[in-house]
Design an enzyme around this catalytic site. Structure first.
Site, PDB file in Angstrom:
ATOM      1  N   ASP A  32      31.615  41.969  30.721  1.00 35.84           N
ATOM      2  CA  ASP A  32      31.363  43.013  31.737  1.00 35.84           C
ATOM      3  C   ASP A  32      32.555  43.952  31.913  1.00 35.84           C
ATOM      4  OD1 ASP A  32      32.842  41.068  33.153  1.00 35.84           O
ATOM      5  OD2 ASP A  32      31.516  41.069  34.917  1.00 35.84           O
TER       6      ASP A  32
ATOM      7  N   SER B 219      31.783  33.604  45.521  1.00 29.31           N
ATOM      8  CA  SER B 219      32.580  34.666  46.140  1.00 29.31           C
ATOM      9  C   SER B 219      31.792  35.970  46.192  1.00 29.31           C
ATOM     10  CB  SER B 219      33.915  34.845  45.422  1.00 29.31           C
ATOM     11  OG  SER B 219      33.714  35.000  44.044  1.00 29.31           O
TER      12      SER B 219
ATOM     13  N   ASP C 251      28.728  39.890  38.617  1.00 25.37           N
ATOM     14  CA  ASP C 251      28.329  38.959  39.675  1.00 25.37           C
ATOM     15  C   ASP C 251      27.685  39.685  40.849  1.00 25.37           C
ATOM     16  OD1 ASP C 251      29.706  37.378  37.941  1.00 25.37           O
ATOM     17  OD2 ASP C 251      31.366  36.935  39.283  1.00 25.37           O
TER      18      ASP C 251
ATOM     19  N   GLY D 130      33.653  27.424  43.177  1.00 21.12           N
ATOM     20  CA  GLY D 130      34.437  27.078  41.986  1.00 21.12           C
ATOM     21  C   GLY D 130      33.591  26.541  40.847  1.00 21.12           C
TER      22      GLY D 130
HETATM   23  C1  GLA Z   1      33.562  35.928  36.460  1.00 23.70           C
HETATM   24  C2  GLA Z   1      33.746  37.386  36.843  1.00 23.70           C
HETATM   25  C3  GLA Z   1      32.694  38.260  36.137  1.00 23.70           C
HETATM   26  C4  GLA Z   1      32.656  37.991  34.650  1.00 23.70           C
HETATM   27  C5  GLA Z   1      32.607  36.491  34.372  1.00 23.70           C
HETATM   28  C6  GLA Z   1      32.739  36.186  32.918  1.00 23.70           C
HETATM   29  O1  GLA Z   1      32.359  35.437  36.960  1.00 23.70           O
HETATM   30  O2  GLA Z   1      33.650  37.541  38.231  1.00 23.70           O
HETATM   31  O3  GLA Z   1      32.949  39.620  36.417  1.00 23.70           O
HETATM   32  O4  GLA Z   1      33.731  38.599  34.001  1.00 23.70           O
HETATM   33  O5  GLA Z   1      33.618  35.783  35.061  1.00 23.70           O
HETATM   34  O6  GLA Z   1      31.652  36.707  32.210  1.00 23.70           O
END
Ligand code: GLA
Length: 384
Positions: free
Chosen positions: A33, A123, A167, A117
């Site tokens: 991303d 989050s 996310d 986690g």
């Molecule tokens: C975390 C980050 C996302 C993405 C993932 C890995 O979840 O918050 O933005 O980079 O790791 O794909």
């Protein structure tokens, strides 16, 4: 108890607004991303819930029900990350203030059943639920994509994790029974129905808590940027790894960067290819071939991108011995959290039993399992 009742119990009066925002899974497309590539996430049936009401003064009172912890701060004294859960709420307030929005103080109760986690984006769920609720409470009229960007900036600037947009996008934009193919370069996206037939999405939680703030995540981002800077000297059109292709990673590139940077770039370019192939396979309902792309993704994450850990590798290796598992890989930022697996429904219980025993024996830890499904994204909660 629902979040409204929790609020009443805590503050002795009824909240004005309540919002819910889910965690997410990602079928394939990891660490792509922030390299402006593709991802294939979905919101899930676990979420953060926020109940909120305006105050007359400038005080922000927060209560995290699951932790039994309070936090209070004057709105003009937000300062920087307090180093705990309240940062996910206050980061959103901070962004709204930076946008010039007028806020008074407020009372808020937060509860969340997304495991923390575990790589399921608790989050982002908290940030998006907060953003959604504050937007409604103060009548800011921000659209969904504005809220996605706002929540991402809260995480980047206040919490200090330079995460990408996946996310928050999944949490806010998720739809029942659909996955989202998102192009992180221009935020164009399409939903498509996930027809898994006899298979279900199963997460195995290593119980190893990852912390993205730990620095490794931001380091990966920097290493990718280093690769882009070198590529750009010869290929000016490359502004991100999304614009690069495998043929650009030639001998000249290899000799100009460290092997670490080379591997990071190779992984990202290959992962974007796997995702495009994977989407076609899903549309053909070819779960088995899709599963192979998941295995390829895990191998790359483990060996080239180096964001896996022994517990995740152990679970993915185990999954390859099970005929009823079409594919498995680590999910999310890495260094712990969950594996995501596509498992034949009738075999899930037996596999969980076997995996739990093997995991306990090898790692001395309990294994948690979540069977999940694509669900509705952020929304307001109405009580009659
Ligand atoms: C975390 C980050 C996302 C993405 C993932 C890995 O979840 O918050 O933005 O980079 O790791 O794909």
């Amino acid at each position: 108890m629902d979040v409204r009742s929790l609020f009443i119990e805590k503050y002795g009066y009824a909240p004005q607004t309540m919002a819910k925002s889910p965690g997410r899974i990602n079928l394939i497309g990891e660490h792509t991303d922030y390299n402006l590539g593709f991802v294939l996430p979905a919101a899930i049936d676990k979420a953060a819930y926020v109940a909120i009401a305006k105050r007359e003064d400038q005080l922000i009172r927060l209560f995290a029900k699951d932790l039994g912890e309070h936090h209070e701060v004057e709105i003009n004294l937000l300062a920087t990350n307090p180093g705990h859960w309240s940062a996910y709420v206050l980061g959103v307030v901070d962004q709204l203030l930076k946008m010039g929005k007028q806020l008074s103080g407020f009372d808020l109760v937060l509860t969340c059943d997304v495991p923390t986690g575990a790589g399921m984006s608790s989050s982002a769920a908290v940030e998006c639920a907060t953003a959604f609720a504050l937007n409604e409470l103060f009548g800011f009229d921000l659209g969904r994509i504005d809220l996605v960007r706002l929540a991402q900036k809260a995480e980047n600037e206040f919490v200090g994790v330079k995460c990408g947009i996946m996310d928050m996008f999944a949490s806010v934009m998720g739809k029942d029974a659909q996955v989202i193919q998102l192009d992180c370069r221009d935020l164009s996206y399409q939903y498509f129905p996930l027809n898994l037939g006899d298979y279900k999405i199963v997460l195995f939680d290593t119980g190893v808590k990852h912390s993205l703030a730990g620095g490794e995540y931001n380091l990966r981002r920097q290493q990718c940027e280093q690769g882009v800077a070198v590529l750009k000297e010869r290929f000016p059109e490359v502004n991100s790894l999304r614009d690069a292709n495998l043929s650009m990673l030639d001998e000249q590139f290899r000799s100009a960067v460290s092997s670490t940077v080379y591997n990071r770039c190779l992984y990202v370019i290959e992962e974007n290819i796997r995702l495009e192939t994977g989407c076609k396979l899903l549309l053909q309902n070819d779960i088995h071939e899709f599963g192979k792309q998941m295995h390829g993704s895990h191998k790359g994450l483990s060996e080239l991108y180096e964001v896996s850990c022994k517990e995740l590798d152990f679970l993915v290796d185990l999954s390859k011995q099970e005929e009823a598992i079409a594919g498995a890989r680590m999910m999310g930022g890495g260094f712990g959290g969950c594996t995501i697996n596509l498992i034949e429904t009738s075999a899930i219980d037996g596999i969980y039993e076997r995996f739990s025993k093997a995991y306990q024996l090898a790692m001395g830890k309990e294994l948690n399992m979540y069977v999940t499904l694509p669900s509705e994204g952020s929304h307001l909660i109405k009580f009659d």
